[in-house]
Design an enzyme around this catalytic site. Structure first.
Site, PDB file in Angstrom:
ATOM      1  N   GLU A 251       1.244  -1.048   0.125  1.00 40.94           N
ATOM      2  CA  GLU A 251       0.429  -0.088  -0.043  1.00 40.94           C
ATOM      3  C   GLU A 251       1.005   1.147  -0.178  1.00 40.94           C
ATOM      4  O   GLU A 251       1.578   1.580   0.540  1.00 40.94           O
ATOM      5  CB  GLU A 251      -1.003   0.102   1.320  1.00 40.94           C
ATOM      6  N   ASP A 275      -2.840  -0.161  -5.127  1.00 44.83           N
ATOM      7  CA  ASP A 275      -3.049   1.116  -5.270  1.00 44.83           C
ATOM      8  C   ASP A 275      -2.757   0.916  -7.256  1.00 44.83           C
ATOM      9  O   ASP A 275      -3.809   1.405  -7.438  1.00 44.83           O
ATOM     10  CB  ASP A 275      -1.510   1.967  -5.419  1.00 44.83           C
ATOM     11  N   ASN A 424      -6.954  11.381  -3.719  1.00 49.51           N
ATOM     12  CA  ASN A 424      -6.375  11.539  -2.848  1.00 49.51           C
ATOM     13  C   ASN A 424      -5.592  12.654  -1.776  1.00 49.51           C
ATOM     14  O   ASN A 424      -4.916  12.017  -1.923  1.00 49.51           O
ATOM     15  CB  ASN A 424      -7.097  10.280  -1.985  1.00 49.51           C
TER      16      ASN A 424
HETATM   17  N1  NDP Z   1      -9.530   6.512  -5.285  1.00 52.48           N
HETATM   18  C1  NDP Z   1      -9.183   5.663  -5.442  1.00 52.48           C
HETATM   19  O1  NDP Z   1      -8.966   4.409  -4.823  1.00 52.48           O
HETATM   20  C2  NDP Z   1      -7.426   6.264  -5.058  1.00 52.48           C
HETATM   21  C3  NDP Z   1      -6.488   6.717  -5.936  1.00 52.48           C
HETATM   22  N2  NDP Z   1      -5.183   7.533  -5.540  1.00 52.48           N
HETATM   23  C4  NDP Z   1      -4.709   8.177  -5.372  1.00 52.48           C
HETATM   24  O2  NDP Z   1      -4.205   8.194  -7.120  1.00 52.48           O
HETATM   25  C5  NDP Z   1      -2.902   9.528  -7.060  1.00 52.48           C
HETATM   26  C6  NDP Z   1      -1.755   8.903  -7.755  1.00 52.48           C
HETATM   27  O3  NDP Z   1      -1.228   7.908  -7.246  1.00 52.48           O
HETATM   28  P1  NDP Z   1      -0.058   6.835  -7.646  1.00 52.48           P
HETATM   29  O4  NDP Z   1      -0.684   6.740  -8.808  1.00 52.48           O
HETATM   30  O5  NDP Z   1       0.292   5.362  -6.786  1.00 52.48           O
HETATM   31  O6  NDP Z   1       0.962   7.541  -7.636  1.00 52.48           O
HETATM   32  P2  NDP Z   1       2.064   7.759  -8.822  1.00 52.48           P
HETATM   33  O7  NDP Z   1       3.210   9.005  -7.923  1.00 52.48           O
HETATM   34  O8  NDP Z   1       2.646   6.940  -9.427  1.00 52.48           O
HETATM   35  O9  NDP Z   1       1.384   8.574  -9.825  1.00 52.48           O
HETATM   36  C7  NDP Z   1       1.125   9.875 -10.280  1.00 52.48           C
HETATM   37  C8  NDP Z   1       1.481   9.602 -11.161  1.00 52.48           C
HETATM   38  O10 NDP Z   1       0.891  11.411 -12.537  1.00 52.48           O
HETATM   39  C9  NDP Z   1       2.188  12.127 -12.434  1.00 52.48           C
HETATM   40  N3  NDP Z   1       2.252  13.587 -12.590  1.00 52.48           N
HETATM   41  C10 NDP Z   1       2.546  14.267 -11.210  1.00 52.48           C
HETATM   42  N4  NDP Z   1       2.504  15.940 -12.054  1.00 52.48           N
HETATM   43  C11 NDP Z   1       1.548  16.060 -12.948  1.00 52.48           C
HETATM   44  C12 NDP Z   1       0.649  17.061 -13.741  1.00 52.48           C
HETATM   45  N5  NDP Z   1       0.797  17.654 -13.199  1.00 52.48           N
HETATM   46  N6  NDP Z   1       0.474  16.056 -15.135  1.00 52.48           N
HETATM   47  C13 NDP Z   1       0.441  15.119 -15.579  1.00 52.48           C
HETATM   48  N7  NDP Z   1       0.570  13.658 -14.711  1.00 52.48           N
HETATM   49  C14 NDP Z   1       1.508  14.329 -13.477  1.00 52.48           C
HETATM   50  C15 NDP Z   1       3.162  11.886 -11.701  1.00 52.48           C
HETATM   51  O11 NDP Z   1       4.504  12.471 -12.804  1.00 52.48           O
HETATM   52  P3  NDP Z   1       5.675  11.990 -11.975  1.00 52.48           P
HETATM   53  O12 NDP Z   1       6.427  10.927 -10.611  1.00 52.48           O
HETATM   54  O13 NDP Z   1       6.656  12.282 -12.654  1.00 52.48           O
HETATM   55  O14 NDP Z   1       4.684  12.939 -10.591  1.00 52.48           O
HETATM   56  C16 NDP Z   1       2.706  10.334 -11.407  1.00 52.48           C
HETATM   57  O15 NDP Z   1       3.329   9.915 -12.770  1.00 52.48           O
HETATM   58  C17 NDP Z   1      -2.469   9.822  -5.513  1.00 52.48           C
HETATM   59  O16 NDP Z   1      -3.620  10.829  -4.942  1.00 52.48           O
HETATM   60  C18 NDP Z   1      -3.439   8.619  -4.661  1.00 52.48           C
HETATM   61  O17 NDP Z   1      -4.982   9.321  -3.540  1.00 52.48           O
HETATM   62  C19 NDP Z   1      -4.213   5.677  -5.154  1.00 52.48           C
HETATM   63  C20 NDP Z   1      -4.945   4.819  -5.912  1.00 52.48           C
HETATM   64  C21 NDP Z   1      -6.331   4.129  -5.056  1.00 52.48           C
HETATM   65  C1  PYR Z   2      -7.479   4.837  -1.970  1.00 50.68           C
HETATM   66  C2  PYR Z   2      -5.665   4.823  -2.010  1.00 50.68           C
HETATM   67  O1  PYR Z   2      -5.387   3.629  -1.497  1.00 50.68           O
HETATM   68  C3  PYR Z   2      -4.784   6.336  -2.010  1.00 50.68           C
HETATM   69  O2  PYR Z   2      -5.149   6.631  -2.127  1.00 50.68           O
HETATM   70  O3  PYR Z   2      -3.183   5.372  -2.086  1.00 50.68           O
HETATM   71 MG    MG Z   3      -3.220   3.547  -1.646  1.00 48.18          MG
END
Ligand code: NDP
Ligand code: PYR
Ligand code: MG
Length: 569
Positions: A251, A275, A424
């Protein structure tokens, strides 16, 4: 002698036997009934005089604690109150939470858990879970010996590097495994005596935490590279030796580690990354329902993403699979994904694509054919205009990036655009539901990652679905444990998505919600568990048992907070 052992699978009247007496019994959260110990128990267990004379019922206690909870003046105080209650009396904690789930979920989980992680060092009260710190790497077995409840069946572990969209919270990230495991129990009926939150303390690069004299973690920059991998491997091998059948959930690991760790361990133990896979599963399940609302098939749609990280690529991969199952050729399914990351739309002429992004990058000639120039960074506004995705998902962790222009562009192209700003906590949402509905004249189908109140607009009320992996992992865990699945497969997640989608009120009434109400979370988890367990059996990942036995096993192990008689061992 453990303090308390698993209590599921027993009838309400069957006594729990313990060696504990007096004050230590009252200090043991899984056995403590506080004022509800009856007269006989007070005599037999050395409690006489340690409690006020009136014997309460669990119902009385729920009323009393709900009143105390309601008197708190902000959400963090409410969180602290609930966590303290959990540490004092788990049965009462879970009864209270289950009776008020829609109200308390945002307090125990996103968004308030984010603030609780940021302030973890200040609000720290009592130990819960296991902190495995890098300097202790030669003492991991010894630490596992110290786990008070040895029948561990579900672990949620983080290294605290990507806590929701709030970045590196170091050891404060422990709030997440604690919160997630609370939902395993509250929503998925997992016996709390069998759960273990773990924080892998590999340091932090968060300067504020490093400068904080109260910081509870290892004050050191994060270890990286081979040292990091070796440390995680030591922990996982030790856990495997101790609990070979445990379900281990990764997580909130940063993108650099999330995918590689999953790939390294998914065939070694019963594990998944929430995630990547849990999020994909809930998103696809919600999309099945949303597709029904707009009266179309997913395979007729295009999908735009903001954020091509762990969650974004996880969701896109599972959507690709869903489109293939609806009959699209794999290449065509992938061409429906428009992944916009920090440096623009991913396409195969881009240098520096990450390995997990490559299969989801658009062919550059397809990008050109849509009127976009792969030689330039292509932003989401351009993708909205030229690729006109039917569905827009936000998993960037960055607030406000679904602009009015982008939403209006999509709304001009589609009668019912589907818009899921999933980041989130609430402070990171790409657009609020009110904005999305306003800019689409109330036509968008909206779901968010964090909870939002229903929106009133033009005399209509719009419920906002919370598309969060919390709809999935409790049922996933229940199904896996019920049949003793050895591994977690992608097909098990797809089965869970379908089971979730089938429970959407919108299936019966297209004006209804696209996710079932949170108040029904326990019933939803049971259905997901049945689907997951059946799929595990079908794939040979669990012993061959029939559907009826699967249901019986799920019912038998479904833990409900109730006081059982406690008697001396
Ligand atoms: N609703 C749900 O159940 C869940 C929601 N989430 C949410 O999703 C979000 C991302 O999580 P996760 O994927 O694990 O994180 P990651 O860091 O793996 O992915 C985020 C991505 O967004 C990119 N990014 C950052 N800034 C920008 C921008 N301005 N424009 C375009 N892309 C951008 C990042 O690039 P870089 O690496 O270069 O910064 C990265 O590739 C979090 O806020 C998390 O809370 C996650 C899991 C579950
Ligand atoms: C919901 C969740 O797992 C996250 O935002 O990372
Ligand atoms: Mg999570």
């Amino acid at each position: 002698m453990p303090e308390a052992t698993a209590t599921h699978g027993h009838s309400e009247n069957e006594p729990i036997r313990t060696d504990l007496r007096g004050a230590p019994l009252l200090e043991t959260a899984l056995l403590n009934k506080s004022t509800a110990f009856d007269e006989e128990e007070r005599d037999l267990l050395g409690l006489r005089g340690l409690l006020p004379p009136h014997v309460s019922t669990l119902g009385d206690q729920v009323r009393r604690t709900y009143e105390a909870y309601s008197r708190k003046d902000n959400d963090l105080e409410r969180h602290i109150y609930l966590r303290a209650l959990q540490d004092r009396n788990e049965t009462l904690f879970y009864r209270l939470v289950i009776d008020h789930l829609p109200e308390m979920m945002p307090i125990l989980y996103t968004p308030t858990v984010g603030e609780a992680c940021q302030t973890f060092s200040e609000i720290y009260r009592r130990p819960r879970g296991l902190f495995i710190s890098y300097p202790d790497r030669d003492r991991i077995e010894q630490m596992l010996d110290n786990v008070p409840l040895p029948d561990v069946q579900v672990i949620v572990a983080t290294d605290g590097e990507r806590i929701l969209g709030l970045g590196d919270q170091g050891a404060g990230g422990m709030g997440i495994p604690i919160g997630k495991l609370s939902l395993y129990t509250a929503c998925g009926g997992i016996d709390p005596a069998t759960t273990l939150p773990i924080l892998l303390d590999v340091g932090t690069n968060n300067q504020e935490r490093l400068d904080d004299p109260l910081y509870i973690g290892w004050k050191h920059e994060r270890i990286t590279g081979q040292d990091y991998d070796d440390f995680v491997d030591r922990v996982i091998q030790a856990l495997k030796r101790r609990w070979p059948d445990v379900l281990f959930q990764f997580e909130d690991f940063a993108q650099t580690h999330a995918g590689p760790l999953l790939n390294r361990y998914r065939d070694q133990l019963c594990t998944f990354n929430d995630d990547i896979q849990g999020t994909a599963c809930v998103a696809v399940g919600t999309l099945f329902a949303a597709a029904n609302v707009v009266g179309r098939r997913l395979s007729d749609m295009r999908f735009g993403f903001l954020g091509a990280g762990a969650a974004g690529c996880g969701i896109a991969s599972q959507i690709v699979q869903a489109l293939i199952e609806e009959g699209l050729p794999p290449d065509e399914a992938r061409r429906r994904m428009f992944m916009v990351d920090r440096y623009g739309l991913l396409h195969d002429a881009m240098p520096n694509l990450l390995d997990f992004q490559k299969p989801l990058a658009q062919p550059a000639d397809h990008v050109s054919s849509l009127g976009m120039d792969p030689g330039q960074a292509i932003g989401l506004d351009m993708v909205a205009e030229k690729a006109a995705p039917d569905v827009l998902l936000g998993v960037s962790g960055q607030p406000g990036l679904f602009t009015e222009t982008i939403i209006r562009t999509l709304a001009a192209k589609h009668e019912r655009p589907i818009v899921f700003p999933l980041s989130n906590p609430t402070s990171r949402v790409e657009a609020t539901p009110a904005q999305v509905l306003q800019w689409s004249d109330g036509r968008a189908v909206v779901a968010t990652g964090s909870p939002f109140a229903p929106i009133s607009q033009g005399g209509k009320s719009y419920p906002i679905a919370q598309c969060n992996n919390s709809y999935i992992f409790p049922g996933m865990g229940l199904g896996i444990l019920a049949v003793g699945a050895r591994r977690v497969s992608d097909a098990m997640f797809m089965a869970a998505s379908r089971a979730l989608g089938e429970q959407a009120p919108a299936l019966k009434d297209p004006t209804g919600a696209i996710l079932p109400p949170l108040a029904d979370a326990r019933a939803v988890s049971v259905k997901i568990a049945e689907a997951v367990a059946r799929q595990a059996v079908k794939e040979g990942l669990a012993p061959e048992i029939g559907d009826a036995e699967i249901s019986e096993r799920i019912t038998a192990r479904f833990w409900t907070p109730q006081y059982r008689p406690i008697r001396p061992a």
